[in-house]
Design an enzyme around this catalytic site. Structure first.
Site, PDB file in Angstrom:
ATOM      1  CE  LYS A 140      29.058 -10.140 -37.432  1.00  0.00           C
ATOM      2  NZ  LYS A 140      28.581  -9.752 -38.765  1.00  0.00           N
TER       3      LYS A 140
HETATM    4  O1  G3P Z   1      25.584  -8.997 -40.662  1.00  0.00           O
HETATM    5  C1  G3P Z   1      24.538  -9.772 -40.248  1.00  0.00           C
HETATM    6  C2  G3P Z   1      23.159  -9.332 -40.654  1.00  0.00           C
HETATM    7  O2  G3P Z   1      22.966  -7.972 -40.569  1.00  0.00           O
HETATM    8  C3  G3P Z   1      22.521 -10.075 -41.767  1.00  0.00           C
HETATM    9  O3  G3P Z   1      21.330  -9.514 -42.235  1.00  0.00           O
HETATM   10  O4  G3P Z   1      19.510  -9.335 -43.885  1.00  0.00           O
HETATM   11  O5  G3P Z   1      21.176 -11.218 -44.064  1.00  0.00           O
HETATM   12  O6  G3P Z   1      19.475 -11.196 -42.255  1.00  0.00           O
HETATM   13  P1  G3P Z   1      20.323 -10.374 -43.156  1.00  0.00           P
END
Ligand code: G3P
Length: 216
Positions: A83
């Site tokens: 990633k």
């Molecule tokens: O892995 C990245 C992503 O899914 C992060 O989610 O909830 O931290 O915006 P969030």
């Protein structure tokens, strides 16, 4: 639509693998920090449990560093997906690693043009963050629609991996648009099955079955 789980919690991953719903796993530095585990060890363990792509994020900010870290991570298992962030250095690393046959997930995508660049760099997955756009009163799903249209216009093979999903409704909307993958927090994946009429109906069937006095 493929379901990935957005966690580095081994017990969650084991439990959800048993449902047959898991096609892969995504992690990020925040989730690794939350797990309290050693990064490479936890990625290796996840790769043993899950056959599908397992995203492991580089932490270098320059292309050379990302490529070195990406090659190193890719050695852990064949399903490691490197990633990289959506920066020029990340795109350069994406291009090099993809050409070497490594799966690459370009993350932190917030615009259609960024997604276009990632596809041109040969990304396996592009990760647009819908929840974080919604947090700013913008429309995360509109971005998914735009990326779907652009990728279809040019037949890009890059898969749209909808990230930062916060609700079951996000999953339905992404599926209606035709996103390839949704990466879900464990609790959102579990919520997808909920319907009060299912619970009520099952309760009634069980009560009526009891009345028959039969055994199966
Ligand atoms: O892995 C990245 C992503 O899914 C992060 O989610 O909830 O931290 O915006 P969030």
């Amino acid at each position: 639509m493929k379901f990935f789980i957005d966690t580095a919690d081994i017990e969650e991953i084991r439990g959800l693998t048993a449902t047959g719903m898991l096609d892969g796993v995504t992690t990020n530095p925040s989730l690794i920090a939350k797990s309290g585990r050693v990064f490479k060890e936890v990625i290796a363990e996840i790769c043993e449990i899950v056959d599908g792509p397992v995203s492991a994020e580089v932490i270098a900010l320059d292309a050379e560093g990302m490529i070195t870290q990406g090659r190193d991570l890719a050695k852990i298992a064949k399903n490691v997906t490197v990633k990289v962030p959506l920066t020029w250095a990340g795109l350069e690393a994406c291009s090099t690693l993809s050409k070497e046959g490594t799966l690459v997930n370009v993350t932190l995508c917030f615009s259609a043009n960024q997604a276009l660049l990632a596809a041109k760099a040969g990304a396996t997955f592009i990760s647009p963050f819908v929840g974080r756009l919604d947090d700013l009163n913008l429309d995360g799903m509109e971005l998914i629609e735009d990326i779907r249209q652009i990728y279809d216009n040019y037949e890009f093979k890059t898969e749209i991996l909808v990230a930062s999903i916060r609700t079951a409704n996000h999953v339905k909307e992404a599926a209606l648009i035709g996103a390839d993958v949704a990466t879900l927090p464990p609790q959102v994946l579990r919520q997808l099955i909920n319907h009060q009429l299912t619970d009520k109906g099952l309760e009634a069937f069980m009560a009526d079955w009891k009345k028959t006095g039969q055994n199966l």
